[in-house]
Design an enzyme around this catalytic site. Structure first.
Site, PDB file in Angstrom:
ATOM      1  N   VAL A  11       0.732  -1.020   0.073  1.00  0.00           N
ATOM      2  CA  VAL A  11       0.175   0.067  -0.121  1.00  0.00           C
ATOM      3  C   VAL A  11       0.893   1.126  -0.200  1.00  0.00           C
ATOM      4  CG1 VAL A  11      -2.108   1.240   1.338  1.00  0.00           C
ATOM      5  CG2 VAL A  11      -1.499  -1.053   1.557  1.00  0.00           C
ATOM      6  N   LEU A 252     -17.887 -13.262  -8.450  1.00  0.00           N
ATOM      7  CA  LEU A 252     -18.058 -14.567  -8.530  1.00  0.00           C
ATOM      8  C   LEU A 252     -17.411 -15.884  -9.343  1.00  0.00           C
ATOM      9  CD1 LEU A 252     -22.246 -13.213  -9.817  1.00  0.00           C
ATOM     10  CD2 LEU A 252     -20.919 -14.052  -7.317  1.00  0.00           C
ATOM     11  N   CYS A 262      -5.164  -9.741   2.752  1.00  0.00           N
ATOM     12  CA  CYS A 262      -6.393  -8.269   3.776  1.00  0.00           C
ATOM     13  C   CYS A 262      -7.990  -9.152   3.924  1.00  0.00           C
ATOM     14  CB  CYS A 262      -7.045  -7.668   2.789  1.00  0.00           C
ATOM     15  SG  CYS A 262      -5.322  -6.315   2.745  1.00  0.00           S
TER      16      CYS A 262
END
Ligand code: UDX
Length: 434
Positions: A11, A252, A262
């Site tokens: 990040v 999906l 995460c």
């Protein structure tokens, strides 16, 4: 603007490089001297699409620099982003010790008005807790605290930053709002949504988003298992569902289960934060329960064909938790390989990027044989598992595999293949939910 990033993990590094790309003067700080030394040379310690181009480019033009010194990086900064890890602590509680260590160091060196922004994923209430902490340790400093959650998916993180679905900031002063608007102005100007809210809402948006995405994944995996019982095909079912715009086709794809640093961590932290308020997240608990036993689906598919796995040779294609990254944190491959070793199987593993990282994380790496290419890993294998959806695994030479393998079982944990093609090549096929 002068921006300092604290932490050069996925990040911090991606965000720092991208802010430099937007034209700001960015200093990235990390306490890991080795990492900083490598970064100063323009070399990225992580594999991330676009990084090898943007990192050296922004160093060269003088907008990006690296340091291990708070005294150097903090006083001049207009904005300081905290991007350190918040690992799972006891009972899933987010461990904020790295966040506070960074805040404490910052507090010593703040000079002039500064906005301290928490980008590390931290529970609702963290901005207020940091404010309180700063009042105690550095009451004289002119500083605002804000939340700016990250929504970067590894492998496409640079694109996610430069073309975001939204930027969210949680602020309590117009000065902090103005400063953050200025930092993100190049993106706001292009029309990307910039949402200003209070810190608690910003903090919860991050947890609720990750939990919702993870819930979609566990849901579709449950539907996939049911497809196998009733003869339906999950790929078609998911596509048909996703055409409804209220549902959408993304997240999906049924699979061996979700992984990564995460989802699991954030979902557990949300449950824990709920408990602190006497609140039970029942659906969130269910999604993690589904994923926790997901690896058994793959093991059971192998057992169905091979019976006892003791002494069987299993080729594993894919160690990264998804394609496009060298990261194996919380990868389903770790759990599946652990289980295979426990059953007494011989494991021959390969991955185009993640072998080194896997070796650093997996406690029994010395019991696994590693190979560069799928065909080498498949040598003498009774079964072959496809666990990561790397492009390299989408067009395997089935005839060559048939020649080197002893057995004929392929478990396609990412539904990359059609059963017909695999069976025509002389294999037995196990997909997910079809
Ligand atoms: C996630 C969020 O997407 C990102 O917004 C957040 O900031 C950090 O967490 P990341 O962990 O990098 O990003 O990966 P993501 O692409 O979301 O995938 C997570 C896991 O879900 C992977 O194991 C992936 O293989 C799996 N997945 C994803 C599926 O099994 N099926 C899908 O349809 C999508």
């Amino acid at each position: 603007m002068k921006i300092t990033m604290i932490g050069t993990g996925y990040v911090g590094l991606v965000t720092g490089v991208c802010f430099a790309e937007l034209g700001h003067m960015v200093t990235c700080l990390d306490i890991n001297e080795e990492k900083i030394a490598v970064l100063k040379k323009g070399v990225s310690p992580i594999y991330e699409a676009g990084m090898d181009e943007l990192l050296p480019k922004n160093i060269e033009v003088g907008r990006l620099s690296f340091t291990t010194s708070y005294a150097e990086a903090i006083p001049e900064a207009d904005l300081v982003f905290i991007c350190v890890q918040t690992p799972s602590g006891e009972y899933g509680k987010a461990n904020l010790s790295y966040v506070y260590a960074a805040v404490r160091e910052c507090a010593r060196h703040l000079d002039g008005y500064t906005v301290l922004i928490n980008k590390s994923t931290a529970p609702v209430g963290t901005v207020h807790a940091i404010k309180k902490f700063l009042k105690e340790v550095a009451p004289e400093k002119d500083c605002d605290v804000a939340s700016n959650p990250e929504f970067l998916a590894e492998g496409v993180a640079i694109k996610d930053f430069l073309e975001p679905d939204r930027v969210i900031v949680g602020v309590e002063s117009s000065r902090a709002e103005t400063a953050l608007k200025e930092a993100y102005f190049p993106l706001i100007e292009k029309g990307y949504p910039f949402l200003v809210t209070i810190p608690q809402s910003a903090e919860l948006m991050k947890y609720a988003s990750n939990s919702f995405l993870a819930m979609k994944l566990s849901f579709i995996n449950e539907v996939a298992d049911f497809c196998e019982l009733v003869g339906a095909d999950i790929k078609e079912v998911a596509y048909g569902m996703g055409l409804d715009k209220r549902i959408g086709t993304k997240y999906l794809q049924a699979s061996i289960g979700f992984g990564g640093s995460c989802f699991g961590k954030d979902v557990r932290a949300l449950i824990h934060r709920g408990e602190e308020e006497g609140y039970e997240f029942r659906m969130v608990k269910a999604l993690i329960a589904v994923n926790n036993v997901r690896y058994l689906t793959t093991i059971n598919k192998l057992k169905k064909h091979l019976g006892n796995l003791k002494g069987k040779t299993i080729a594993v294609l894919g160690l990264a938790y998804k394609a496009g990254t060298d990261d194996t944190r919380d990868s389903q491959s770790l759990r599946i390989i652990f289980e295979l070793l426990d059953h007494g199987a011989d494991v021959r593993a390969t991955d185009p990027k993640a072998i080194d990282h896997f070796k650093t994380l997996f406690p029994r790496a010395d019991e696994v044989n590693f190979f560069e290419k799928p065909q080498e890993a498949a040598q003498g294998a009774d079964a072959l598992l496809i666990l990561t959806e790397w492009d390299e695994y989408k067009n395997l030479d089935l005839t060559a595999l048939k020649n080197v393998m002893t057995g004929t079982v392929i478990v396609d944990g990412r539904n990359l293949y059609d059963r017909k093609n695999i069976e025509a090549a002389g294999f037995m096929y196990e997909g997910i939910g079809r």
